[in-house]
Write an enzyme that holds these catalytic residues in place. Sequence first.
Site, short mmCIF file in Angstrom:
data_model
loop_
_atom_site.label_atom_id
_atom_site.label_comp_id
_atom_site.label_asym_id
_atom_site.label_seq_id
_atom_site.Cartn_x
_atom_site.Cartn_y
_atom_site.Cartn_z
N GLU A 54 6.33 15.86 -15.87
CA GLU A 54 7.49 14.98 -16.17
C GLU A 54 6.73 14.56 -17.59
OE1 GLU A 54 8.37 9.70 -14.52
OE2 GLU A 54 6.35 10.61 -15.12
N ASP A 110 0.51 14.08 -7.18
CA ASP A 110 0.50 13.35 -8.30
C ASP A 110 -0.28 12.85 -9.27
OD1 ASP A 110 3.28 11.94 -10.16
OD2 ASP A 110 3.71 12.59 -7.81
N ASP A 148 2.76 1.26 11.37
CA ASP A 148 2.64 0.33 11.12
C ASP A 148 4.12 -0.13 10.04
OD1 ASP A 148 1.87 2.01 9.24
OD2 ASP A 148 0.39 1.43 8.91
N HIS A 169 11.94 10.23 -6.78
CA HIS A 169 11.42 8.21 -5.46
C HIS A 169 12.17 7.46 -7.59
CE1 HIS A 169 8.29 9.36 -8.60
NE2 HIS A 169 7.92 8.58 -8.40
N ASP A 170 12.71 8.07 -8.41
CA ASP A 170 13.03 7.17 -9.43
C ASP A 170 14.83 6.93 -9.83
OD1 ASP A 170 9.79 6.26 -10.40
OD2 ASP A 170 10.12 7.83 -11.39
N ASP A 215 2.20 12.83 -14.17
CA ASP A 215 3.27 12.03 -14.52
C ASP A 215 2.37 11.37 -15.99
OD1 ASP A 215 4.30 9.71 -13.10
OD2 ASP A 215 2.89 8.49 -14.42
C1 GLC Z 1 6.16 7.15 -13.17
C2 GLC Z 1 6.84 7.90 -11.26
C3 GLC Z 1 7.29 6.28 -11.91
C4 GLC Z 1 6.58 5.18 -11.68
C5 GLC Z 1 5.99 5.22 -12.92
C6 GLC Z 1 4.75 4.15 -13.93
O1 GLC Z 1 7.26 7.65 -14.24
O2 GLC Z 1 7.68 8.97 -10.95
O3 GLC Z 1 7.69 6.30 -10.27
O4 GLC Z 1 7.10 4.12 -11.76
O5 GLC Z 1 5.47 6.71 -13.52
O6 GLC Z 1 3.83 4.53 -13.12
#
Ligand code: GLC
Length: 546
Positions: A250, A100, A27, A318-319, A201
Amino acid sequence: MTDTQQWWRHAVGYQIYPQSFFDSNHDGVGDLPGVQAKINYLKDLGVDFVWLASFYPSGHVDSGYDVTDYCGVDPQFGTLADFEELVAALHAAGIKVVIDLALNHTSAQHPWFRAARQSRTNPYHDYYIWQPSDGQTPPNNWQSVFGDSAWQPNPATHEAYLHSFATAQPDLNWENPRVQQEMVQIIQWWADRHVDGFRLDGVTHLKKRADFADVTDPRTGYYQNLAGVAPYLAALRPVLTANHLLTIGEAGGVDMTTAKQWLDPTTGFFDLLLEFDHVHFWEMAEPKLPVAALRANLTKWQVALEGHGWSALFIENHDLPRAVSYYGDAVDYPRRSAQALGMWYMLMKGTPFIYQGQELGLTNADFTRIDQYRDLDSCNYYHRQLATGAPVANTLKQLAAKSRDNARTPIPWTGKAYGGFSTTTPWIDMGPDVAQRNVERESHDPLSVLTFYQQLIRVKQSVPALQTGRYELIDTYDDQLYVYRRTYNGDNWLVMVNMSSQIATTQEFDLTASELILTNLLVDSDSDAQQIQPWEARLYHLRQLE
Ligand code: GLC
């Protein structure tokens, strides 16, 4: 804590961004069965645990970080049964699983918020953060990370709710013990499904200024790293410890004193902290990486945490954009600089994280049109800039360098259409050079970035000095070389990396009695102890200390 309980001190982690890993059901979006289909790849790479980026049901505003249900799997990624099967299969392959957990906010579509916004007396109202509002003027000057006011009017209650990220991500009120209890139960729920840890996070954002006053720095002054987060984290600690879960915080903007407290093995809250000090250095790295400043900064953290806590080592996630494009030299030395960056950060003291595709030396996406971008932050930025009169071309150039989508392009498994990631058009365009840089090709090439990462992982896992050994900078007082020693029980190793695209020279090291264990120079190139080629990286086993 015993050594087996601290398994992560000897481990290498791998971050999976499920949307872009492998699409098993055609998909165009990666999914959890797609991760399962690639377990052999993870085994061959040699990683010890994976961190799965957010896969919860979500409002799809912030790529899964706007959660609508903390105890489920978004249908685009599969089902809970798929998740359970994946965990069992990873465990059978000897790979642990970290997931996460977005603690700071939910989606505006989450049932808690849908109830909360109905009336001030709703039992969920106090799960979120409110201020009286006339619907016109924001209660104060606080701004969201993704731009504009951090407040959104809620006419039903004549209030505004706080969202420190997107409008569709209302901040949870951690002052409320019921919010804390909900998170405790969620952690237990996943622990019962055999996860081995959590990447928690945005932990530095949980505490907000209680006076709701205007702040000098409207972007971070009201929520970043304020005193008072500790009691919230303490509320989570018992469930995390009772289930022997690895905890990775994080922690954007965390200061060193707080980091040391939070990482303290007996009184702290986390096993590992993802702190971003070094990343901010790179953001200032125009036109060239400030190697001396980076050396000083990373050394400061390595030294400060020695004996106090354990570092999480990373250069991508990923950021962030792709390391080889941003910190390396993707034009003249794409292979060598990707390898050099790998050796440089992975062999420091701490647990390395590799972000999917980093081990292939993937570069930035090279997107040239705004309709190629999917990331909310990038799209918001583009429209905000244009609204202030910024030229399109310039704004696109900035996104091409810094957008989070650079790291979110699908993994090229083969050189075929859509890189073998999917049989249909992927949710986001593939990055460049799929024919050159893909898993199939690199796994057959002894000189590829992938092969080098396999070697790095093996050496990190097999040499105690590269895990627990003390880190010591050898300052070269230049803006090219990064040299450090790792020492454990008289066993000494030296990492020497030229982090520039020019030849570096050094007279300082007598390495004649030492053995070169790993290098990224081609076998037939001229290797010279005193001349270090652009982006050359060397690992020596030192026979003697001078
Ligand atoms: C964390 C994630 C990021 C997201 C942010 C707010 O930092 O790694 O991808 O945008 O939280 O949700």
